[in-house]
Design a protein around this motif. Sequence first.
Motif, PDB file in Angstrom:
ATOM      1  N   LYS A  91      -0.702   7.047  -4.254  1.00 17.63           N
ATOM      2  CA  LYS A  91       0.815   7.351  -4.920  1.00 17.63           C
ATOM      3  C   LYS A  91       1.294   6.005  -5.641  1.00 17.63           C
ATOM      4  O   LYS A  91       1.283   5.037  -4.983  1.00 17.63           O
ATOM      5  N   ARG A  92       1.572   6.262  -7.076  1.00 12.65           N
ATOM      6  CA  ARG A  92       2.381   5.055  -7.571  1.00 12.65           C
ATOM      7  C   ARG A  92       3.760   5.503  -7.347  1.00 12.65           C
ATOM      8  O   ARG A  92       4.437   6.346  -7.613  1.00 12.65           O
ATOM      9  N   ASN A  93       4.489   4.436  -6.941  1.00 10.53           N
ATOM     10  CA  ASN A  93       6.064   4.456  -6.399  1.00 10.53           C
ATOM     11  C   ASN A  93       6.709   4.220  -7.387  1.00 10.53           C
ATOM     12  O   ASN A  93       8.182   4.575  -7.317  1.00 10.53           O
ATOM     13  N   HIS A  94       6.409   3.420  -8.477  1.00  8.66           N
ATOM     14  CA  HIS A  94       7.415   3.079  -9.464  1.00  8.66           C
ATOM     15  C   HIS A  94       7.059   3.177 -10.920  1.00  8.66           C
ATOM     16  O   HIS A  94       5.768   3.097 -11.073  1.00  8.66           O
ATOM     17  N   TYR A  95       7.916   3.563 -11.631  1.00 10.75           N
ATOM     18  CA  TYR A  95       7.556   3.964 -13.103  1.00 10.75           C
ATOM     19  C   TYR A  95       7.633   2.372 -13.920  1.00 10.75           C
ATOM     20  O   TYR A  95       8.424   1.659 -13.713  1.00 10.75           O
ATOM     21  N   SER A  96       6.515   2.136 -14.825  1.00 11.04           N
ATOM     22  CA  SER A  96       6.614   1.060 -15.645  1.00 11.04           C
ATOM     23  C   SER A  96       5.955   1.480 -17.039  1.00 11.04           C
ATOM     24  O   SER A  96       5.273   2.264 -17.231  1.00 11.04           O
ATOM     25  N   LYS A  97       6.182   0.568 -17.848  1.00 13.33           N
ATOM     26  CA  LYS A  97       5.511   0.665 -19.226  1.00 13.33           C
ATOM     27  C   LYS A  97       4.143   0.521 -19.447  1.00 13.33           C
ATOM     28  O   LYS A  97       3.368  -0.072 -18.421  1.00 13.33           O
ATOM     29  N   ALA A  98       3.631   0.983 -20.214  1.00 16.51           N
ATOM     30  CA  ALA A  98       1.889   0.927 -20.262  1.00 16.51           C
ATOM     31  C   ALA A  98       1.299  -0.624 -20.093  1.00 16.51           C
ATOM     32  O   ALA A  98       2.112  -1.490 -20.965  1.00 16.51           O
ATOM     33  N   GLN A  99       0.432  -0.818 -19.787  1.00 19.53           N
ATOM     34  CA  GLN A  99      -0.158  -1.959 -19.561  1.00 19.53           C
ATOM     35  C   GLN A  99      -0.317  -2.643 -20.982  1.00 19.53           C
ATOM     36  O   GLN A  99      -0.360  -3.674 -21.135  1.00 19.53           O
ATOM     37  N   ALA A 100      -1.059  -1.715 -21.851  1.00 17.74           N
ATOM     38  CA  ALA A 100      -0.876  -2.095 -23.232  1.00 17.74           C
ATOM     39  C   ALA A 100       0.423  -2.969 -23.668  1.00 17.74           C
ATOM     40  O   ALA A 100       0.007  -3.616 -24.682  1.00 17.74           O
ATOM     41  N   LEU A 101       1.367  -2.616 -23.395  1.00 21.46           N
ATOM     42  CA  LEU A 101       2.668  -3.143 -23.833  1.00 21.46           C
ATOM     43  C   LEU A 101       3.217  -4.323 -23.269  1.00 21.46           C
ATOM     44  O   LEU A 101       4.208  -4.728 -23.707  1.00 21.46           O
ATOM     45  N   LYS A 102       2.221  -4.817 -22.287  1.00 24.90           N
ATOM     46  CA  LYS A 102       2.760  -5.869 -21.373  1.00 24.90           C
ATOM     47  C   LYS A 102       2.245  -7.006 -21.965  1.00 24.90           C
ATOM     48  O   LYS A 102       0.872  -7.235 -22.317  1.00 24.90           O
ATOM     49  N   ASP A 103       2.780  -8.231 -21.861  1.00 26.37           N
ATOM     50  CA  ASP A 103       2.181  -9.503 -21.806  1.00 26.37           C
ATOM     51  C   ASP A 103       1.412  -9.932 -20.791  1.00 26.37           C
ATOM     52  O   ASP A 103       1.421  -9.450 -19.707  1.00 26.37           O
ATOM     53  N   LYS A 104       0.638 -11.155 -20.957  1.00 26.27           N
ATOM     54  CA  LYS A 104      -0.301 -11.127 -19.895  1.00 26.27           C
ATOM     55  C   LYS A 104       0.520 -11.798 -18.395  1.00 26.27           C
ATOM     56  O   LYS A 104       0.135 -11.164 -17.445  1.00 26.27           O
ATOM     57  N   LYS A 105       1.669 -12.503 -18.620  1.00 25.16           N
ATOM     58  CA  LYS A 105       2.307 -12.750 -17.635  1.00 25.16           C
ATOM     59  C   LYS A 105       2.969 -11.859 -16.879  1.00 25.16           C
ATOM     60  O   LYS A 105       2.765 -11.677 -15.510  1.00 25.16           O
ATOM     61  N   HIS A 106       3.461 -10.690 -17.363  1.00 30.55           N
ATOM     62  CA  HIS A 106       3.924  -9.420 -16.714  1.00 30.55           C
ATOM     63  C   HIS A 106       2.823  -8.666 -16.039  1.00 30.55           C
ATOM     64  O   HIS A 106       3.147  -8.091 -14.913  1.00 30.55           O
ATOM     65  N   ARG A 107       1.580  -8.575 -16.683  1.00 30.77           N
ATOM     66  CA  ARG A 107       0.348  -7.782 -16.084  1.00 30.77           C
ATOM     67  C   ARG A 107       0.217  -8.680 -14.767  1.00 30.77           C
ATOM     68  O   ARG A 107      -0.279  -8.043 -13.769  1.00 30.77           O
ATOM     69  N   LEU A 108       0.295  -9.807 -14.658  1.00 29.25           N
ATOM     70  CA  LEU A 108      -0.149 -10.624 -13.395  1.00 29.25           C
ATOM     71  C   LEU A 108       0.949 -10.303 -12.450  1.00 29.25           C
ATOM     72  O   LEU A 108       0.753 -10.728 -11.170  1.00 29.25           O
ATOM     73  N   GLU A 109       2.109  -9.813 -12.738  1.00 30.87           N
ATOM     74  CA  GLU A 109       3.159  -9.625 -11.595  1.00 30.87           C
ATOM     75  C   GLU A 109       2.978  -8.576 -10.878  1.00 30.87           C
ATOM     76  O   GLU A 109       2.461  -7.494 -11.259  1.00 30.87           O
ATOM     77  N   SER A 110       3.464  -8.292  -9.670  1.00 31.07           N
ATOM     78  CA  SER A 110       3.120  -7.060  -8.847  1.00 31.07           C
ATOM     79  C   SER A 110       3.953  -6.073  -8.994  1.00 31.07           C
ATOM     80  O   SER A 110       4.930  -5.844  -8.134  1.00 31.07           O
ATOM     81  N   THR A 111       4.064  -5.518 -10.317  1.00 30.21           N
ATOM     82  CA  THR A 111       4.909  -4.629 -10.704  1.00 30.21           C
ATOM     83  C   THR A 111       4.514  -3.228 -10.236  1.00 30.21           C
ATOM     84  O   THR A 111       5.402  -2.299 -10.207  1.00 30.21           O
ATOM     85  N   HIS A 112       3.360  -3.000 -10.131  1.00 35.27           N
ATOM     86  CA  HIS A 112       2.747  -1.547  -9.789  1.00 35.27           C
ATOM     87  C   HIS A 112       2.641  -1.675  -8.256  1.00 35.27           C
ATOM     88  O   HIS A 112       1.692  -2.197  -7.765  1.00 35.27           O
ATOM     89  N   MET A 113       3.511  -0.685  -7.471  1.00 33.87           N
ATOM     90  CA  MET A 113       3.378  -0.851  -6.312  1.00 33.87           C
ATOM     91  C   MET A 113       2.653   0.730  -5.770  1.00 33.87           C
ATOM     92  O   MET A 113       3.316   1.570  -6.378  1.00 33.87           O
ATOM     93  N   PHE A 114       1.928   0.524  -4.922  1.00 33.75           N
ATOM     94  CA  PHE A 114       1.106   1.932  -4.355  1.00 33.75           C
ATOM     95  C   PHE A 114       1.290   2.380  -3.094  1.00 33.75           C
ATOM     96  O   PHE A 114       1.579   1.295  -2.238  1.00 33.75           O
ATOM     97  N   SER A 115       1.064   3.515  -2.693  1.00 27.77           N
ATOM     98  CA  SER A 115       1.079   3.948  -1.286  1.00 27.77           C
ATOM     99  C   SER A 115      -0.031   4.701  -1.082  1.00 27.77           C
ATOM    100  O   SER A 115      -0.385   5.515  -1.810  1.00 27.77           O
ATOM    101  N   ILE A 116      -0.567   4.944   0.268  1.00 26.79           N
ATOM    102  CA  ILE A 116      -1.659   5.780   0.763  1.00 26.79           C
ATOM    103  C   ILE A 116      -0.754   6.995   1.321  1.00 26.79           C
ATOM    104  O   ILE A 116       0.099   7.029   2.196  1.00 26.79           O
ATOM    105  N   THR A 117      -1.224   8.163   0.809  1.00 33.30           N
ATOM    106  CA  THR A 117      -0.328   9.432   1.243  1.00 33.30           C
ATOM    107  C   THR A 117      -0.852  10.209   2.502  1.00 33.30           C
ATOM    108  O   THR A 117      -0.158  11.014   3.103  1.00 33.30           O
ATOM    109  N   GLN A 118      -2.247   9.725   3.136  1.00 34.39           N
ATOM    110  CA  GLN A 118      -2.792  10.546   4.308  1.00 34.39           C
ATOM    111  C   GLN A 118      -3.354   9.395   4.939  1.00 34.39           C
ATOM    112  O   GLN A 118      -3.828   8.560   4.489  1.00 34.39           O
ATOM    113  N   SER A 119      -3.703   9.811   6.316  1.00 30.89           N
ATOM    114  CA  SER A 119      -4.685   8.847   6.891  1.00 30.89           C
ATOM    115  C   SER A 119      -6.104   9.118   6.501  1.00 30.89           C
ATOM    116  O   SER A 119      -6.523  10.126   6.060  1.00 30.89           O
ATOM    117  N   ILE A 120      -6.610   7.732   6.423  1.00 31.26           N
ATOM    118  CA  ILE A 120      -8.081   7.978   5.919  1.00 31.26           C
ATOM    119  C   ILE A 120      -8.681   6.549   6.585  1.00 31.26           C
ATOM    120  O   ILE A 120      -8.204   5.657   6.463  1.00 31.26           O
TER     121      ILE A 120
END
Length: 217
Positions: free
Chosen positions: A146-175
């Motif tokens: 699951k992606r927890n946070h909304y963000s603009k498209a990668q294509a619209l980001k500069d390289k500095k912002h792509r390197l930042e941990s703006t995309h936060m994910f979580s696992i929804t079930q035991s695996i």
Amino acid sequence: MILEVLFPNRCIHCNRIIDPELLVCDLCFSQIHFTHYNYFENNPIKEKCSLLFPVENAFALIQFEKEGLSRKIIHDLKYRNREKTGKILADWTTDRLDFRDENPDLLVSVPLHPRKLRERGYNQLHLFTETLSEFYDIPFDHELVKRNHYSKAQALKDKKHRLESTHMFSITQSITGKHILLIDDVFTTGNTVSSIAWKILNAGDNRVSVLVMAEDV
């Protein structure tokens, strides 16, 4: 039939009329730079992943060139409401990727945030993943990550912002104890893939391999 006559399918590169099931004409197809990587051996995409997380195997279908045809193909899929491009890319992948009876246990694609999914109308990776699933007879799970946070498209980001941990994910079930093939469209910095890979690895005794449509060169 009438619609095909009035609005024929055209090559996305040269605009030549082509078969409805094709994406590019034969001439333009020859201009696509396929990587020809070996999934089981060291290759550039595996080396990049290895710097970020423990990876089993890795494969990239094509090289993503800023001004090349590959960019048109990916953007056609993501931003021009051409979901069927995902199936075509999957067909190209199955022609070039052989798991040698060592299939991963599960196919998992990078998720969109629900808001982004509503805006776009589809996840550009779903049809691609489902086509691979049917061909290789490997199950897929679109809900595991699951992606927890909304963000603009990668294509619209500069390289500095792509390197930042703006995309936060979580696992929804035991695996646990699974070999997951993580699927994304374009590998740039690897930040997105790495973030998800660590979630899967830390969820249990899992292994991660990577498949991307294109590798940013």
